[in-house]
Design an enzyme around this catalytic site. Structure first.
Site, PDB file in Angstrom:
ATOM      1  N   LYS A  56       0.798  -1.097   0.043  1.00 57.29           N
ATOM      2  CA  LYS A  56       0.055  -0.073  -0.204  1.00 57.29           C
ATOM      3  C   LYS A  56       0.833   1.469  -0.091  1.00 57.29           C
ATOM      4  O   LYS A  56       1.891   1.214   0.841  1.00 57.29           O
ATOM      5  CB  LYS A  56      -0.855   0.134   1.191  1.00 57.29           C
ATOM      6  CG  LYS A  56      -2.028   0.769   1.229  1.00 57.29           C
ATOM      7  CD  LYS A  56      -3.027   0.780   2.450  1.00 57.29           C
ATOM      8  CE  LYS A  56      -4.057   1.743   2.424  1.00 57.29           C
ATOM      9  NZ  LYS A  56      -4.994   1.504   3.689  1.00 57.29           N
ATOM     10  N   SER A  75      -9.846   1.367   2.497  1.00 57.74           N
ATOM     11  CA  SER A  75      -8.891   2.184   1.733  1.00 57.74           C
ATOM     12  C   SER A  75      -7.895   1.407   1.140  1.00 57.74           C
ATOM     13  O   SER A  75      -7.402   2.017   0.274  1.00 57.74           O
ATOM     14  CB  SER A  75      -8.378   3.093   2.614  1.00 57.74           C
ATOM     15  OG  SER A  75      -7.335   2.723   3.725  1.00 57.74           O
ATOM     16  N   SER A 111      -9.921  -0.725   6.889  1.00 62.68           N
ATOM     17  CA  SER A 111      -9.595  -0.798   5.541  1.00 62.68           C
ATOM     18  C   SER A 111      -8.589  -1.711   4.892  1.00 62.68           C
ATOM     19  O   SER A 111      -8.478  -2.047   3.647  1.00 62.68           O
ATOM     20  CB  SER A 111      -8.659   0.385   5.304  1.00 62.68           C
ATOM     21  OG  SER A 111      -9.295   1.564   5.185  1.00 62.68           O
TER      22      SER A 111
HETATM   23  N1  GLN Z   1     -13.382   3.334   5.612  1.00 62.53           N
HETATM   24  C1  GLN Z   1     -12.922   3.773   7.330  1.00 62.53           C
HETATM   25  C2  GLN Z   1     -12.735   5.286   7.204  1.00 62.53           C
HETATM   26  O1  GLN Z   1     -12.805   5.993   6.125  1.00 62.53           O
HETATM   27  C3  GLN Z   1     -11.604   3.163   7.611  1.00 62.53           C
HETATM   28  C4  GLN Z   1     -10.360   3.635   6.839  1.00 62.53           C
HETATM   29  C5  GLN Z   1      -9.180   2.994   7.310  1.00 62.53           C
HETATM   30  O2  GLN Z   1      -9.326   1.944   7.904  1.00 62.53           O
HETATM   31  N2  GLN Z   1      -8.002   3.317   7.040  1.00 62.53           N
HETATM   32  O3  GLN Z   1     -12.229   5.907   8.116  1.00 62.53           O
END
Ligand code: GLN
Length: 482
Positions: free
Chosen positions: A87, A162, A186
């Site tokens: 990532k 994400s 994410s």
């Molecule tokens: N979807 C969640 C957010 O928008 C989690 C994001 C993540 O785990 N980095 O905060």
């Protein structure tokens, strides 16, 4: 009980799991170079369509040859010679790490994240850096400054986020496995939506040194893989106490976690309600029934405060985001624009550098921490967090894992959740593990059909701190039930 991943299959090298590739490399059925070329060729061919990678790295001949030498000399490291996707918020020395933001578009990492150092020591190879929601904020990878990633199961749909780029890369066989980060889901949510295994380790199990911070009390790095066994291999390699991250924890801090062969699965039925799609719910119930047939038992658990977890998360997380991103001001770090006066430098740099979702969260976080509101918002959310942790610890007196569907529904279409709150609801079942620091795993539980396409969905398990082994046990049981 054979693990499906250990059976030799007739596969192209890039379609293999870590276990299969490690075996083939040692059986001389495959060279490290052939494995790299298979992954890199697939990635170059498919990436224009999927946008899973923001950058594909050139082959590192020295690393490839060294990995082959180690294997020839009998090196047993299962990751030796295995090409991985990383990532874009995890630093690899000499490579750009942009967190999919214009703000860091030209930032080149000057050191390796601790997890990268450990993977290099294990002989792993890096195919490229994967797309993500900007600074890991989102559940669809639509918030990337460099275009969305497509779900390989249906390219009109999101891969989740994400870590959507990492998930799409592995699901489309453009890498053997990947690393993502998980602040509120994410790793697990994109794993669920692309048919992969995703693990969010216990808070502090894996060093965050060299991961671009989003919410520092919530973030963890973890694996996205094709099988539970592969997730264990990556987790075992990257975990451990690190002098460069004072929040890392020693083994056994929360007492040794024994794992029984037959587990008690806690099911908070009161939380499943009407919001879970009917076919997702049916797949969840069917998976639980198969686990019961294997000798595991189902118990009802009550987690009354869980209904407030999402609200608490969306106060605590932006508060931490606003602090972590403050340094990216065009003066100290990040995209630098110059205006008429110093204030304009700041305003321009941050306005040009950050996308709309990032700006929204910085504003929200600054607000909930402001002196007039900190008691009403931040401190309340922090109190709810403590209660959640107590409730889970209580629930774990009667069960070994707590089960949910990973998401309410399968992958959605681009633009479908343009209202931020509808996007935030994607995380309803995943955020609690970050708030409590407990480890959690998503494993594939089949598919449901939408528009004639079979879309993957996941089952999610949470366990007590440092009980990753219990998650692998239940994850293996889910794999056997399919
Ligand atoms: N979807 C969640 C957010 O928008 C989690 C994001 C993540 O785990 N980095 O905060």
């Amino acid at each position: 009980m054979t693990n499906p991943s250990t059976k030799p299959r007739d596969l192209r090298p890039n379609e293999m799991t870590i276990v299969e590739a490690a075996r083939a490399l040692r059986a001389r059925e495959l060279t490290v170079r052939e494995l790299w070329d298979a992954c890199a060729t697939a990635a170059h061919a498919k990436n224009p369509e999927l946008n899973a990678y923001l950058e594909l790295f050139a082959a590192d001949d020295t690393a490839i040859e060294l990995a082959q030498k180690r294997i020839d000399a009998g090196d047993a490291s299962p990751l030796c010679g295995i090409p991985l996707a990383i990532k874009d918020n995890i630093l690899i020395e000499g490579k750009i790490a942009s967190a999919a933001s214009k703000m860091l578009e030209n930032y080149t990492a000057t050191y390796d994240a601790t997890v990268i150092k450990k993977l290099k020591e294990a002989g792993a190879l890096f195919l490229g850096r994967t797309n993500m929601d900007e600074f890991a904020m989102g559940s669809s990878t639509e918030h990337s400054a460099f275009g969305a990633t497509r779900n390989p199961h249906d390219t009109s749909r999101v891969p989740g986020g994400s870590s959507g780029g990492s998930a799409a890369a592995v699901a489309a066989h453009l890498a053997i496995a990947a690393l993502g980060t998980d602040t509120g889901g994410s790793i697990r949510q994109p794993a669920g939506l692309t048919g992969l295994v995703g693990l969010k380790p216990t808070y502090g199990a894996v060093s965050r040194n060299g991961a671009i911070a989003m919410g520092s009390s919530l973030d963890q790095i973890g694996p996205l893989t094709k099988t539970v066994e592969d997730a264990r291999i990556l987790y075992d390699t990257i975990r451990g106490i690190d002098p460069l991250d004072s929040t890392t924890i020693p083994d056994g801090l929360y007492s040794a976690r024994q794992t029984a062969e037959h587990l008690r699965i806690g099911v908070p039925r009161h939380l499943l309600g009407e919001s879970v799609n009917a076919d997702v719910r049916a797949a969840f119930d069917a998976t639980l029934a198969k686990l019961e047939q294997q000798g595991h038992t189902l118990v009802d658990v009550e987690l009354p405060t869980s209904g407030h977890a999402l609200a608490a998360y969306y106060v605590i997380m932006p508060a931490e985001v606003s602090a972590n991103l403050a340094r990216l001001d065009g003066i100290r770090y990040g995209h630098a624009a110059r205006g008429a006066a110093l204030l304009d430098d700041y305003l321009l740099s941050r306005t040009e550098g950050f996308g709309p979702e990032t700006r929204r969260r910085i504003l929200l976080g600054t607000f909930v921490l402001s002196s007039g509101y900190i008691d009403a918002y931040y401190r309340k959310a922090d109190a709810a967090r403590a209660v959640l942790r107590q409730e889970y610890e209580k629930a774990f007196e009667s069960c070994d894992v707590v089960a949910f569907p990973t998401t309410l529904s399968p992958a959605f279409k681009f633009g479908e959740k343009s209202d931020p709150v509808s996007m935030y609801l994607e995380d309803i079942f995943t955020v609690t593990a970050n708030l409590t620091g407990m480890p959690a795993l998503s494993a594939p539980m089949g598919t449901v059909e939408r528009d004639g396409k079979a879309l993957p969905i996941g089952i999610h398990f949470t366990a007590l701190h440092q009980a990753e082994e219990t998650l692998f046990t239940i994850g293996n049981a889910v794999e056997r039930s399919r």
